[in-house]
Motif scaffolding. Structure first.
Motif, PDB file in Angstrom:
ATOM      1  N   HIS A  18       3.569   1.821  -7.704  1.00  0.00           N
ATOM      2  CA  HIS A  18       4.973   2.245  -7.702  1.00  0.00           C
ATOM      3  C   HIS A  18       5.798   1.549  -6.607  1.00  0.00           C
ATOM      4  O   HIS A  18       6.932   1.131  -6.858  1.00  0.00           O
ATOM      5  CB  HIS A  18       5.011   3.771  -7.501  1.00  0.00           C
ATOM      6  CG  HIS A  18       6.382   4.358  -7.476  1.00  0.00           C
ATOM      7  ND1 HIS A  18       7.113   4.576  -8.624  1.00  0.00           N
ATOM      8  CD2 HIS A  18       7.170   4.773  -6.459  1.00  0.00           C
ATOM      9  CE1 HIS A  18       8.282   5.107  -8.305  1.00  0.00           C
ATOM     10  NE2 HIS A  18       8.349   5.236  -7.001  1.00  0.00           N
TER      11      HIS A  18
ATOM     12  N   HIS B 299       9.158  -0.900  -6.655  1.00  0.00           N
ATOM     13  CA  HIS B 299      10.384  -0.816  -5.841  1.00  0.00           C
ATOM     14  C   HIS B 299      10.640  -2.134  -5.113  1.00  0.00           C
ATOM     15  O   HIS B 299      11.753  -2.653  -5.104  1.00  0.00           O
ATOM     16  CB  HIS B 299      10.252   0.291  -4.788  1.00  0.00           C
ATOM     17  CG  HIS B 299      10.594   1.660  -5.305  1.00  0.00           C
ATOM     18  ND1 HIS B 299      11.799   1.954  -5.900  1.00  0.00           N
ATOM     19  CD2 HIS B 299       9.905   2.836  -5.283  1.00  0.00           C
ATOM     20  CE1 HIS B 299      11.833   3.248  -6.233  1.00  0.00           C
ATOM     21  NE2 HIS B 299      10.690   3.792  -5.877  1.00  0.00           N
TER      22      HIS B 299
ATOM     23  N   ASP C 257      13.894   5.632  -8.787  1.00  0.00           N
ATOM     24  CA  ASP C 257      12.825   5.366  -9.755  1.00  0.00           C
ATOM     25  C   ASP C 257      13.385   4.942 -11.116  1.00  0.00           C
ATOM     26  O   ASP C 257      14.367   5.513 -11.590  1.00  0.00           O
ATOM     27  CB  ASP C 257      11.958   6.617  -9.915  1.00  0.00           C
ATOM     28  CG  ASP C 257      11.183   6.907  -8.643  1.00  0.00           C
ATOM     29  OD1 ASP C 257      11.180   6.048  -7.740  1.00  0.00           O
ATOM     30  OD2 ASP C 257      10.593   8.001  -8.555  1.00  0.00           O
TER      31      ASP C 257
HETATM   32 ZN    ZN Z   1      10.142   5.708  -6.113  1.00  0.00          ZN
END
Ligand code: ZN
Ligand code: KG4
Length: 341
Positions: free
Chosen positions: A111, A115, A304
């Protein structure tokens, strides 16, 4: 290569289609903020159940808006961690099932690498090497980036993440969830100089951060005001501004240090807190003085989203990486353990 990307690590269901030749074709997001707001934070079980409901309709939407069929997809990338295990399992199961049905490879993406690489989706992306400041709800890290999978951790928070500090401070001031955008909104009306917060760990060498003290400082300040029967909106705005200035200045000081130490002049900021306008302005001014440049993603790709997972996954899939059919996710996962491309 056409990659379907799925993000379900926390409270947003993100889906995107990224094409290695034509770039981002479509992306869609369902934010669960309204679902969790009454609890003042994310309820993991509710998050998982909602991802189950949203995932397939969002995939259909993305395929339709890109005018593509499942048969066009070459691979499926999904967030495999770090994050909430139940939420991650929804994305991983869905990705593995679709990849199996379509006869294409699947790849679990980190994750935070998603980003970190999100600014690559913008028109003038940074070139390696650069320093990255990763500031999200769960992480605050300074990383030297020499390429995809070539990460050297320079410093990180020893307690709360920057986004977490925003969220907790907003909560104690009685503001909504998530706290970052709320604090930023209140801070616009704040009077500078009425309250002054500390700049934690800036008076000693090193690139680590500590943000839990700021939340306590905000609590004490607010309680002192309440004891004086001052619970006005203006006071909350003044505290929000003082808190935000302390976080922004602390991050800026550490970024300057990291750039000096590495002798690099490009700074990438990524993660939810990188949407903060005051942080962007401060860092742009600092990089301007240094003759360098700051890079960030458009606001909706700071928080996100599926596009960052499709992009990061595509880079690794193009290099021949993919997973077996096992469904495996990780609540914790260090970025330095990722293989280099
Ligand atoms: Zn995040
Ligand atoms: O990257 P993200 O969407 O999720 C995680 O990976 O954690 O980051 C969410 C965090 C939350 O703590 C939220 O309050 C913060 O990013 N955030 C902001 C802003 N927008 C989101 N913090 C400060 N200013 C903002 N404008």
């Amino acid at each position: 290569m056409l990659v379907l990307g799925l993000e379900t690590s926390c409270d947003e269901t993100g889906v995107a289609l990224y094409d290695s030749e034509h770039g981002l074709l479509a992306d869609a997001l369902f934010s669960q903020i309204d679902l969790h707001r009454i609890y003042g934070g994310v309820v993991p079980e509710l998050a998982s159940r909602d991802h189950v409901k949203r995932m397939l309709p969002l995939i259909r939407d993305v395929l339709a808006s890109a005018n593509r069929a499942p048969a066009d997809i070459d691979a499926v990338a999904y967030t495999a961690g770090p994050g909430l295990v139940g939420a991650l399992l929804v994305g991983a199961s869905c990705a593995q099932a679709l990849a199996f049905a379509w006869g294409v490879p699947a790849l679990g993406v980190h994750h935070m690498e998603g980003h970190l690489l999100a600014p690559m989706l913008e028109e003038s992306p940074p070139a390696f090497p650069f320093v990255a400041l990763l500031v999200s709800g769960g992480h605050t890290q300074l990383v030297r980036v020499d390429g995809i999978g070539r990460y050297e951790l320079l410093g990180e928070s020893v307690d709360d993440a920057a986004g977490e500090a925003f969220d907790k401070t907003a909560k104690l001031l009685g503001l909504g969830y998530p706290g970052g955008p709320e604090i930023a909104r209140m801070a616009q009306q704040g009077v500078a100089g009425r309250f002054v917060f500390p700049r934690p760990m800036t008076d000693r060498p090193g690139l680590d951060f500590s943000f839990s003290g700021l939340k306590t400082f905000a609590l004490n300040t607010w309680q002192r005001c309440l004891a004086e029967a001052d619970d006005s909106e203006q006071t909350r705005c003044d505290i929000a501004l003082a808190f935000q200035q302390a976080v922004v200045e602390t991050l800026t000081i550490k970024c300057r240090r990291a750039l000096k130490q590495t002798r690099l002049k490009q700074l990438v900021i990524a993660g939810g807190v990188s949407a903060n306008v005051s942080l962007r302005e401060n860092l742009a001014a600092m990089l301007g003085e240094m003759g360098g440049q700051v890079f960030y993603a458009r606001p909706r790709f700071c928080t996100d989203n599926g596009a960052m997972i499709a992009y990061a996954g595509c880079q690794r899939l193009l290099a021949g990486q993919h997973d077996g059919p096992q469904i495996e996710v990780r609540a914790r996962w260090t970025m330095e353990s990722l293989p280099a491309l």
